[in-house]
Write a protein that holds these residues in place. Structure first.
Motif, PDB file in Angstrom:
ATOM      1  N   ALA B 284       0.834  -1.198   0.000  1.00  0.00           N
ATOM      2  CA  ALA B 284       0.000   0.000   0.000  1.00  0.00           C
ATOM      3  C   ALA B 284       0.873   1.253   0.000  1.00  0.00           C
ATOM      4  CB  ALA B 284      -0.922  -0.005   1.211  1.00  0.00           C
ATOM      5  N   ALA B 285       1.979   1.190   0.748  1.00  0.00           N
ATOM      6  CA  ALA B 285       2.842   2.364   0.881  1.00  0.00           C
ATOM      7  C   ALA B 285       3.435   2.762  -0.469  1.00  0.00           C
ATOM      8  CB  ALA B 285       3.949   2.071   1.892  1.00  0.00           C
ATOM      9  N   ARG B 286       3.688   1.784  -1.323  1.00  0.00           N
ATOM     10  CA  ARG B 286       4.254   2.084  -2.645  1.00  0.00           C
ATOM     11  C   ARG B 286       3.396   3.092  -3.408  1.00  0.00           C
ATOM     12  NH1 ARG B 286       5.961  -3.404  -4.022  1.00  0.00           N
ATOM     13  NH2 ARG B 286       4.065  -3.639  -5.211  1.00  0.00           N
ATOM     14  N   ASP B 287       2.062   2.975  -3.242  1.00  0.00           N
ATOM     15  CA  ASP B 287       1.180   3.900  -3.947  1.00  0.00           C
ATOM     16  C   ASP B 287       0.607   4.942  -2.999  1.00  0.00           C
ATOM     17  OD1 ASP B 287       1.301   2.965  -6.618  1.00  0.00           O
ATOM     18  OD2 ASP B 287       0.223   1.166  -5.962  1.00  0.00           O
ATOM     19  N   ASN B 317      -6.755  -6.473  -2.858  1.00  0.00           N
ATOM     20  CA  ASN B 317      -7.618  -6.021  -3.962  1.00  0.00           C
ATOM     21  C   ASN B 317      -7.954  -4.544  -3.798  1.00  0.00           C
ATOM     22  OD1 ASN B 317      -7.767  -8.415  -5.304  1.00  0.00           O
ATOM     23  ND2 ASN B 317      -9.690  -9.072  -4.364  1.00  0.00           N
ATOM     24  N   ALA B 318      -8.313  -4.172  -2.561  1.00  0.00           N
ATOM     25  CA  ALA B 318      -8.720  -2.782  -2.314  1.00  0.00           C
ATOM     26  C   ALA B 318      -7.580  -1.830  -2.649  1.00  0.00           C
ATOM     27  CB  ALA B 318      -9.159  -2.619  -0.860  1.00  0.00           C
ATOM     28  N   VAL B 319      -6.362  -2.225  -2.258  1.00  0.00           N
ATOM     29  CA  VAL B 319      -5.195  -1.392  -2.544  1.00  0.00           C
ATOM     30  C   VAL B 319      -4.970  -1.322  -4.056  1.00  0.00           C
ATOM     31  CG1 VAL B 319      -2.673  -1.324  -2.371  1.00  0.00           C
ATOM     32  CG2 VAL B 319      -4.066  -1.741  -0.327  1.00  0.00           C
ATOM     33  N   LYS B 320      -5.093  -2.490  -4.689  1.00  0.00           N
ATOM     34  CA  LYS B 320      -4.849  -2.592  -6.120  1.00  0.00           C
ATOM     35  C   LYS B 320      -5.783  -1.666  -6.907  1.00  0.00           C
ATOM     36  CE  LYS B 320      -4.276  -7.036  -6.934  1.00  0.00           C
ATOM     37  NZ  LYS B 320      -4.689  -8.370  -7.466  1.00  0.00           N
ATOM     38  N   ASP B 369      -8.476   2.784 -14.299  1.00  0.00           N
ATOM     39  CA  ASP B 369      -7.159   3.396 -14.117  1.00  0.00           C
ATOM     40  C   ASP B 369      -6.099   2.432 -14.629  1.00  0.00           C
ATOM     41  OD1 ASP B 369      -5.901   2.576 -10.929  1.00  0.00           O
ATOM     42  OD2 ASP B 369      -7.625   1.671 -11.911  1.00  0.00           O
ATOM     43  N   SER B 370      -4.873   2.913 -14.742  1.00  0.00           N
ATOM     44  CA  SER B 370      -3.951   2.179 -15.593  1.00  0.00           C
ATOM     45  C   SER B 370      -2.831   1.484 -14.832  1.00  0.00           C
ATOM     46  CB  SER B 370      -3.361   3.144 -16.617  1.00  0.00           C
ATOM     47  OG  SER B 370      -2.667   4.161 -15.930  1.00  0.00           O
ATOM     48  N   ARG B 371      -2.905   1.457 -13.497  1.00  0.00           N
ATOM     49  CA  ARG B 371      -1.816   0.777 -12.826  1.00  0.00           C
ATOM     50  C   ARG B 371      -1.940  -0.726 -13.051  1.00  0.00           C
ATOM     51  NH1 ARG B 371      -1.534   0.846  -7.740  1.00  0.00           N
ATOM     52  NH2 ARG B 371      -3.600   1.652  -7.346  1.00  0.00           N
TER      53      ARG B 371
END
Lengths: 121, 553
Positions: B284-287, B317-320, B369-371
């Motif tokens: 999560a911290a990465r984003d 999933n939520a983070v993604k 979104d495109s991540r």
């Protein structure tokens, strides 16, 4: 030769760039999604676009149609890059004017020569 | 004496008789009544419905005759079936064809009138006949009645044959249905075994690849330049991803097969949630996505490792699917019955039509979104399997543009703690060979403070019941060895066990006859579906109350 690689996976873009550059001597521009791909295509006018089909957001097919419809991008040859399961979709796009289809996983040693063969008139 | 000639079409006639399957069958009311009517209307002491076989005539119905069959040689009916209408012998002693017939002498029969039983395809199978001990005749009304009754007898034969054919067809259908079900089960099993073994096979070479790449990346086999390091990194990262995918497939197949033994016990939810959040925090911290966690004192019935797996999955999933810099909220609602864990993101949301497919295997959301979203598409299927094995539920609330909330609910501990303790000597014997069901049922019972014994075959169940009479038997009809019916029939013959309350689980609806065969003490029937936990608890509660000396409500 200037190549535009459009794929949502960074690793795939990286390996494609490396092999097109090292084996084909090409200059490679990367785009992470359809929108970026269209923008770079207009700006950079590449000699061809290597386009992934399955991408989140604007997928390969939608990007392809938009490129074909754009006055300054309609003539850029497009080669699709796809997983085997999308072969039928790729065939359909060839009928619509795509230059060729390559399958994942591609061979990094021969990717450049395969594309050159496809683009040869 | 004159023996009747054999009809021209005798072979076909006998074949037709055979098709009716009537010879040597027990008496039936419909035929007895027709014979009785014939005897009444014609005012004769004797009336018969006879069928003429190859060497004998056999009586389907008989009034005033003590024997069941006679030799065809002396049978008057053998003459009747040669014609198409009534055959009447007014006085046998005056008739040269019958005057020396031993039957006439021994039974003092003088009068005979018979109507052939003619089938729609023209075969005379036998007769409806009346006889008397003195010479006489029939008036026209009696003759008409005899013909009409003969037609009725044929109609009855036809009806009987149709019913037998239908029963046979139904049986054949049931046979083939159960055979097909069996084959489908086998195919499904083969498919699963295949997936499992292929996944195992894939892991072996992948282990070598990963190991080699790890060695290259570490530099122990030689220094790599910057580009080489990056290339090796790509390979290593993706081989790890592939390994994750294979592990997910294996995990899912095991869960889906019920081959995973869950360790379900009362546990505090809080450490489970904290552990899950810890595991996801670096991703999560990465984003720059923040995870908010609501404190909770909830205690649930669950397998803590597996529940953590579910929460990690939902969080990841939520983070993604969150936007960069977004917030994911992990909250808990708990009551005396259920505890609900909710994972909320503020991402793009999921269109309604996609929500339905979400929990199936290999399904992924195409977010706007495109991540990149590497994943197997198995995560939610795995979560679903785990939650369902807890006897719980999983779902999603979402609207496009408004993010999604994934939730699952499982049993609270409080529900059972508040109940008065049960008498210690009342226990439940669970007869089942389905591991998933055993887990689920025994978790529920154990949580209710009811001791459970598990037997995985009919034989083991009978042995366990003999050792100590249970307060309730929960029975799955399909068991290896002695099946559910066999178990009940054995228990019924045991005076100390025949009043034990019984709860029967069956795959399909049972017929009344089947239910009757399954009655023990007070008996309840439940269909083996995944959605009847509440029903199950209610039935168990009632039956156990009975065992404890209460009334059955």
């Amino acid at each position: 030769m200037k190549a535009l690689v459009v794929d949502d996976e960074e690793d795939v873009r990286y390996v494609a760039r490396l092999s097109l550059h090292r084996f084909g001597g090409m200059t490679v521009i990367e785009a992470r999604n359809g929108e970026e791909g269209i923008a770079y295509a207009k700006k950079e006018q590449p000699d061809f676009i290597l386009l992934d089909i399955m991408m989140p957001g604007k997928d390969g097919a939608a990007t392809f149609h938009e490129l074909r419809a754009g006055t300054d991008t309609a003539e850029i040859p497009i080669v699709f890059l796809t997983a085997k399961s999308m072969a039928e979709e790729a065939q359909r796009l060839i009928h619509l004017g795509a230059k060729g289809v390559l399958f994942k996983p591609f061979n990094p040693m021969t990717l450049a020569s395969e594309i050159t063969a496809i683009l040869r008139p | 004496m004159q023996t009747a000639v054999i009809p021209e079409n005798e072979g076909a006639r006998l074949a037709a008789l055979h098709r009716y399957g009537i010879l040597d069958t027990p008496p039936e009311d419909a035929f007895d009544e027709l014979a009785r009517l014939a005897s009444m209307i014609c005012a004769t002491p004797i009336a018969l419905i006879t069928l003429v076989g190859e060497t004998r005539q056999w009586f389907k119905a008989r009034i005033g005759v003590p024997v069941q069959e006679l030799s065809r040689e002396i049978a008057v009916c053998a003459h009747t079936i040669l014609g198409n209408d009534l055959f009447i012998v007014a006085d046998a002693l005056q008739d040269p064809r019958f005057s020396d017939n031993p039957l006439v002498a021994s039974t003092k029969l003088r009068f005979y009138a018979g109507a052939p039983l003619t089938t729609t395809d023209g075969h005379n199978l036998g007769t409806l006949c009346v006889m008397d001990h003195h010479p006489r005749t029939l008036d026209d009304a009696q003759k008409s009645a005899l013909r009409a009754l003969a037609r009725q007898a044929v109609a009855q034969l036809d009806l009987r044959k149709q019913m037998a054919e239908r029963a046979r067809a139904e049986e054949a259908l049931r046979d083939s249905e159960s055979r097909i079900a069996l084959i489908l089960d086998e195919v499904e099993q083969m498919k699963r075994d295949f997936v499992a073994s292929v996944s195992h096979e894939l892991r072996t070479p992948l282990t070598s690849i990963r190991g080699s790449l790890g060695l290259l990346a570490s530099g122990v086999v030689g220094e790599l330049n910057e580009e080489a390091t990056r290339v090796v990194g790509v390979a290593e990262r993706n081989s790890i991803r592939l390994m994750g995918l294979i592990n997910d497939i294996l995990d899912f197949e095991k869960l889906d097969n019920g081959r995973v033994e869950l360790d379900i016990r009362p546990v505090a939810l809080r450490p489970i949630l904290e552990k899950a959040v810890d595991m996801i925090r670096s991703v999560a911290a990465r984003d720059r996505i923040r995870i908010e966690v609501q404190a909770t004192d909830a205690r649930v019935l669950g397998d803590d490792a597996r529940l953590a797996q579910v929460v990690v999955n939902l969080l990841s999933n939520a983070v993604k699917y969150s936007h960069r810099g977004g917030v994911v909220t992990l909250s808990v609602r708990w009551g005396s019955t259920w505890t609900e864990v909710r994972v909320k993101d503020r991402g793009g949301g999921i269109p309604a039509e996609a929500q339905r497919k979400l929990f199936q295997r290999f399904s992924q959301i195409d977010a706007s979104d495109s991540r990149p979203k590497p994943g197997t598409g198995l995560g939610l299927a795995i979560c679903t399997a785990i939650v369902e094995q807890h006897g719980g539920e999983i779902g999603v609330e979402s609207a496009l543009g408004e993010g999604s909330t994934f939730w699952f609910r499982i049993h609270s501990v409080a529900e059972y703690a508040e109940k008065k303790p049960l008498l210690p000597d009342v226990d439940v014997l669970l007869l089942d060979d389905d591991a998933a069901l055993i887990d689920r049922v025994s978790a529920q019972l154990a949580a209710a403070g009811v001791p459970v014994r598990v037997a995985r075959s009919g034989e083991a169940g009978l042995a366990a019941a003999a050792e100590k009479t249970p307060g309730l038997i929960v029975l799955d009809l399909q068991l290896p060895g002695i099946d559910g019916f066999g178990v009940v029939s054995k228990l019924r013959s045991d005076p100390r066990r025949r009043d034990v309350p019984l709860l029967v689980y069956s795959k399909s609806d049972l017929t009344t006859a089947e239910r009757n065969r399954l009655q023990l003490g007070p008996t309840r029937f439940l269909k083996k579906t995944r959605a009847n936990d509440a029903e199950f608890r209610a039935a168990v509660g009632q039956l156990l109350d009975y065992s404890r000396g209460g009334e059955l409500t």
